[in-house]
Scaffold this active site. Structure first.
Site, PDB file in Angstrom:
ATOM      1  N   HIS A 180       0.862  -1.189   0.000  1.00  0.00           N
ATOM      2  CA  HIS A 180       0.000   0.000   0.000  1.00  0.00           C
ATOM      3  C   HIS A 180       0.892   1.231   0.000  1.00  0.00           C
ATOM      4  O   HIS A 180       1.732   1.400   0.875  1.00  0.00           O
ATOM      5  CB  HIS A 180      -0.921   0.024   1.212  1.00  0.00           C
ATOM      6  CG  HIS A 180      -1.846   1.200   1.232  1.00  0.00           C
ATOM      7  ND1 HIS A 180      -3.060   1.207   0.583  1.00  0.00           N
ATOM      8  CD2 HIS A 180      -1.719   2.437   1.791  1.00  0.00           C
ATOM      9  CE1 HIS A 180      -3.646   2.374   0.759  1.00  0.00           C
ATOM     10  NE2 HIS A 180      -2.851   3.143   1.492  1.00  0.00           N
ATOM     11  N   CYS A 181       0.700   2.071  -0.999  1.00  0.00           N
ATOM     12  CA  CYS A 181       1.531   3.275  -1.143  1.00  0.00           C
ATOM     13  C   CYS A 181       0.708   4.496  -0.776  1.00  0.00           C
ATOM     14  O   CYS A 181      -0.236   4.864  -1.498  1.00  0.00           O
ATOM     15  CB  CYS A 181       2.028   3.394  -2.584  1.00  0.00           C
ATOM     16  SG  CYS A 181       3.079   4.838  -2.857  1.00  0.00           S
TER      17      CYS A 181
END
Length: 343
Positions: A180-181
Site C-alpha cells: 500500500h503506497c
C-alpha cells in the site's frame, strides 16, 4: 471423514476418529476433526478454516483514508509545481538562446509531463485489483476444489483467494497485492502494478531531465563568483586543494544572495529533483528486482519465512511489460507477409 451415519454429500471432510464436529465455511459440510485441531482443510471444496480466528473490525480506517488523501494531494500539488515552475524558470532562458532549441525542449517536457501524470493517475485512481467473486457456503453450489486453498477474510466476511491480501488502509482484499503506497493513496496490485512501475520510470526520467535543465539554465543567469586567490600563496598539496574548494564554496554561497526569484527556483528544482532521483531509483530497482524474481513485495516477505525458491528469469520482466512473444517472431511474420505480397 464424516461419521458413517452422515449423508453421502457430507463424506468429504478430513479423516478423524474423534467426535469433534465442525462445519466448513466454504461448502457448509459437517466434518469430524481430532480434538484440539483448530485449522483444517475441507476435503471437498479445499477451503482452509481456522477455528481460533475471531471477527475483526476495521480500526483507524478513517485516519488512514485521511492520511492517504493528504499524501495524494501533496504529491499532485508538487508535480504541478515542478511542471509549471520549471517551465516558468527554464524556458525563457532556453528560448532566448534559440527558437528550435526551445521547441525541442518543449516537446520533451510535454511528453514527460503527460506520461508521468497519466501513469500516476492510473496508479492512484484505478482499482488495484479485486479477487474474483465466487459462490460459497452451500454444498450444492460449491463444486469440488472450487475453493482450493481459499481462506476466510474476517474483515470482508467473504472468501479470500491465496493470491489476495487484505489491506486495512483500503478496507478490502487486493489481488496480487504488492504494497500500500500512501503517496498514490492506493494499493499496488494486479490491476495497477504496471501503471505504478511505468510511473516510477517516467518520474525518474523526468527528475533527471529537470536536474539537467536546472543546471543548464542556472549557468546562464547565475551571478559571477567573486573570490580572492591571494591567500593561497605559499600553500601546496592537500592544504591548497582544501583551501581552494573552501574559497569556491564560500563564493558560491555568497553569490546566492544576489539571485533572482527565477534563480532561487532553479536551485530548489535541482535539489528536489536530485533527492527524488535517489529515492525513486531505489524504489524502481526494488520493484524490477521483485518482478525479475516473479514476486511482489509481500510475497518476498512470506518467501523468506517459508524458504521458498522462486524462478528468476528475464521472461518475468518481458511478460510484465506485455511482450508475450520474442522480437524474432515479429520479424518472421513480417518476412512471410512480405513474400506473400511479392508473389
Amino acid at each position: 471423514m464424516a461419521s458413517s451415519s452422515s449423508p453421502p454429500e457430507e463424506q468429504y471432510g478430513t479423516e478423524s476418529t474423534d467426535n469433534y464436529e465442525t462445519t466448513c465455511w466454504g461448502c457448509g459440510l459437517r466434518v469430524m476433526l481430532p480434538s484440539g485441531a483448530s485449522i483444517f482443510k475441507c476435503g471437498w471444496c479445499g477451503a482452509i478454516t481456522n477455528q481460533n480466528k475471531k471477527k475483526r473490525e476495521q480500526k483507524c480506517f478513517g485516519w488512514r483514508v485521511l492520511r492517504d488523501r493528504c499524501f495524494l494531494s501533496s504529491v499532485i500539488i508538487f508535480m504541478l509545481f515542478v511542471i509549471f515552475g520549471g517551465v516558468w524558470a527554464v524556458y525563457p532562458i532556453v528560448f532566448s538562446i534559440s527558437l528550435l532549441w526551445g521547441i525541442f525542449h518543449s516537446i520533451i517536457t510535454t511528453i514527460l509531463s503527460i506520461a508521468t501524470v497519466s501513469f500516476f493517475s492510473l496508479a492512484a485512481f484505478r482499482c488495484a485489483g479485486t479477487p474474483p467473486n465466487i459462490l460459497w457456503g452451500s454444498y450444492p453450489t460449491v463444486g469440488q476444489g472450487d475453493l482450493e486453498n481459499y481462506t476466510f477474510c474476517l474483515y470482508c466476511s467473504k472468501p479470500k483467494s491465496p493470491r489476495a491480501h487484505h489491506c486495512r488502509s483500503c478496507g478490502k482484499c487486493i489481488l496480487d497485492m504488492d504494497h500500500h503506497c500512501p503517496f498514490i493513496g492506493n494499493c499496488v496490485g494486479a490491476a495497477n502494478h504496471y501503471s505504478f512501475v511505468c510511473f516510477l520510470i517516467s518520474a525518474v526520467l523526468s527528475t533527471i531531465y529537470v536536474s539537467i535543465m536546472s543546471v543548464y539554465a542556472s549557468l546562464h543567469i547565475w551571478p559571477p563568483l567573486s573570490y580572492s586567490l591571494g591567500r593561497l600563496k605559499g600553500m601546496t598539496g592537500r592544504d591548497l586543494a582544501w583551501r581552494l574548494m573552501n574559497e569556491i564554496l564560500i563564493a558560491f554561497l555568497r553569490s546566492t544572495l544576489f539571485l533572482s526569484s527565477r534563480g532561487l527556483l532553479l536551485a530548489y528544482l535541482f535539489i528536489a529533483s536530485v533527492s527524488l532521483q535517489i529515492g525513486l531509483s531505489v524504489l524502481l530497482w526494488q520493484q524490477l528486482s521483485f518482478i525479475y524474481q516473479g514476486k511482489t513485495y509481500l510475497s518476498n516477505l512470506s518467501s523468506h519465512a517459508d524458504n521458498e525458491e522462486e524462478k528468476k528469469d528475464c521472461q518475468n520482466l518481458v511478460r510484465f511489460f506485455g511482450f508475450q512473444h520474442p522480437v524474432s517472431r515479429f520479424f518472421s511474420n513480417f518476412r512471410v507477409t512480405q513474400k506473400r505480397h511479392d508473389t
